[in-house]
Scaffold this motif. Structure first.
Motif, PDB file in Angstrom:
ATOM      1  N   TYR A 191      -1.275  -3.988   1.040  1.00 27.63           N
ATOM      2  CA  TYR A 191      -0.389  -4.673   0.098  1.00 27.63           C
ATOM      3  C   TYR A 191      -0.581  -6.189   0.186  1.00 27.63           C
ATOM      4  O   TYR A 191      -0.693  -6.873  -0.835  1.00 27.63           O
TER       5      TYR A 191
ATOM      6  N   LEU B 272      -1.664  -9.844  -2.773  1.00 28.00           N
ATOM      7  CA  LEU B 272      -0.805 -10.969  -3.155  1.00 28.00           C
ATOM      8  C   LEU B 272      -1.642 -12.162  -3.611  1.00 28.00           C
ATOM      9  O   LEU B 272      -2.704 -12.441  -3.062  1.00 28.00           O
TER      10      LEU B 272
ATOM     11  N   MET C 216       0.713 -19.230  -4.890  1.00 27.99           N
ATOM     12  CA  MET C 216       2.011 -19.292  -4.213  1.00 27.99           C
ATOM     13  C   MET C 216       2.214 -20.692  -3.649  1.00 27.99           C
ATOM     14  O   MET C 216       1.263 -21.378  -3.290  1.00 27.99           O
TER      15      MET C 216
ATOM     16  N   GLN D   8       7.052 -19.901  -0.034  1.00 33.59           N
ATOM     17  CA  GLN D   8       7.426 -18.851  -0.987  1.00 33.59           C
ATOM     18  C   GLN D   8       7.402 -17.493  -0.301  1.00 33.59           C
ATOM     19  O   GLN D   8       6.512 -17.197   0.482  1.00 33.59           O
ATOM     20  N   ASN D   9       8.411 -16.652  -0.608  1.00 34.23           N
ATOM     21  CA  ASN D   9       8.570 -15.330   0.018  1.00 34.23           C
ATOM     22  C   ASN D   9       8.290 -14.209  -0.964  1.00 34.23           C
ATOM     23  O   ASN D   9       8.544 -14.346  -2.154  1.00 34.23           O
ATOM     24  N   THR D  10       7.826 -13.104  -0.416  1.00 32.45           N
ATOM     25  CA  THR D  10       7.729 -11.826  -1.121  1.00 32.45           C
ATOM     26  C   THR D  10       8.377 -10.792  -0.211  1.00 32.45           C
ATOM     27  O   THR D  10       8.096 -10.771   0.987  1.00 32.45           O
ATOM     28  N   THR D  11       9.248  -9.961  -0.765  1.00 31.93           N
ATOM     29  CA  THR D  11       9.951  -8.957   0.045  1.00 31.93           C
ATOM     30  C   THR D  11       9.633  -7.568  -0.468  1.00 31.93           C
ATOM     31  O   THR D  11       9.572  -7.332  -1.675  1.00 31.93           O
ATOM     32  N   VAL D  12       9.428  -6.644   0.478  1.00 28.64           N
ATOM     33  CA  VAL D  12       9.110  -5.259   0.153  1.00 28.64           C
ATOM     34  C   VAL D  12       9.791  -4.357   1.189  1.00 28.64           C
ATOM     35  O   VAL D  12      10.006  -4.770   2.331  1.00 28.64           O
TER      36      VAL D  12
ATOM     37  N   THR E  51       9.731  -9.288   4.863  1.00 33.63           N
ATOM     38  CA  THR E  51       9.606 -10.527   4.100  1.00 33.63           C
ATOM     39  C   THR E  51       8.326 -11.216   4.540  1.00 33.63           C
ATOM     40  O   THR E  51       8.116 -11.465   5.723  1.00 33.63           O
TER      41      THR E  51
ATOM     42  N   THR F 295       6.160 -14.558   4.161  1.00 35.77           N
ATOM     43  CA  THR F 295       6.284 -15.963   3.777  1.00 35.77           C
ATOM     44  C   THR F 295       4.906 -16.619   3.835  1.00 35.77           C
ATOM     45  O   THR F 295       4.211 -16.532   4.844  1.00 35.77           O
ATOM     46  N   TYR F 296       4.536 -17.264   2.747  1.00 34.05           N
ATOM     47  CA  TYR F 296       3.252 -17.963   2.680  1.00 34.05           C
ATOM     48  C   TYR F 296       3.409 -19.329   3.341  1.00 34.05           C
ATOM     49  O   TYR F 296       4.288 -20.117   2.986  1.00 34.05           O
TER      50      TYR F 296
END
Length: 140
Positions: free
Chosen positions: A42, A46, A51, A55-59, A71, A73-74
């Motif tokens: 996954y 991204l 990004m 910046q965060n992406t949560t799954v 979470t 975080t870049y």
């Protein structure tokens, strides 16, 4: 649909001489869900180039016998020296949350910034001690 399910089977022994026992638990989550292994696949999808730092992406993640939130975080681009080579990487941070509380210390990861997106380094603190994994090549 948008519901993901899994069955987690755990094997254990009470002592070294005891027979192996197993238990199964059913897990369910709404929305995109990964397990520990597929989380790296996954991550590779991204769009880090677009990004912003922080910046965060949560799954959702099925972690052992529980559902948690992962979470990502870049943290920006960073050069990493590995196996005698300098690699341009995306530096990221993983945080696991369960029931609204952080369930482990953050884990840092580095993924090559080229089209291959190879996870080359992971470092973090676990309850049992520090974990560190380094990529050694396609056929170590």
């Amino acid at each position: 649909g948008n519901i993901f399910t899994a069955e987690a089977v755990r094997y254990k022994r009470a002592t070294a001489d005891a027979p192996m026992t197993s238990s199964t638990i059913s897990l369910e989550a709404q929305g995109m869900t990964v397990d520990m292994l597929s989380s790296f696949f996954y991550l590779r999808t991204l769009d880090f180039d677009n990004m912003k730092i922080g910046q965060n992406t949560t799954v959702n993640i099925f972690s052992g016998s529980k559902k948690e939130l992962l979470t990502i975080t870049y943290l920006g681009k960073q050069k990493v020296t590995l196996n005698g080579s300098n690699l341009q990487t995306f530096h990221i941070n993983f945080t696991f949350t369960r029931r609204g509380k952080q369930s482990s210390d953050p884990i840092d990861g580095w993924i090559t910034a080229d089209s291959r997106r190879i996870p080359v380094k992971v470092e973090g603190q676990l309850p049992v001690g520090k974990v560190r994994a380094l990529y050694t090549g396609p056929n170590p």
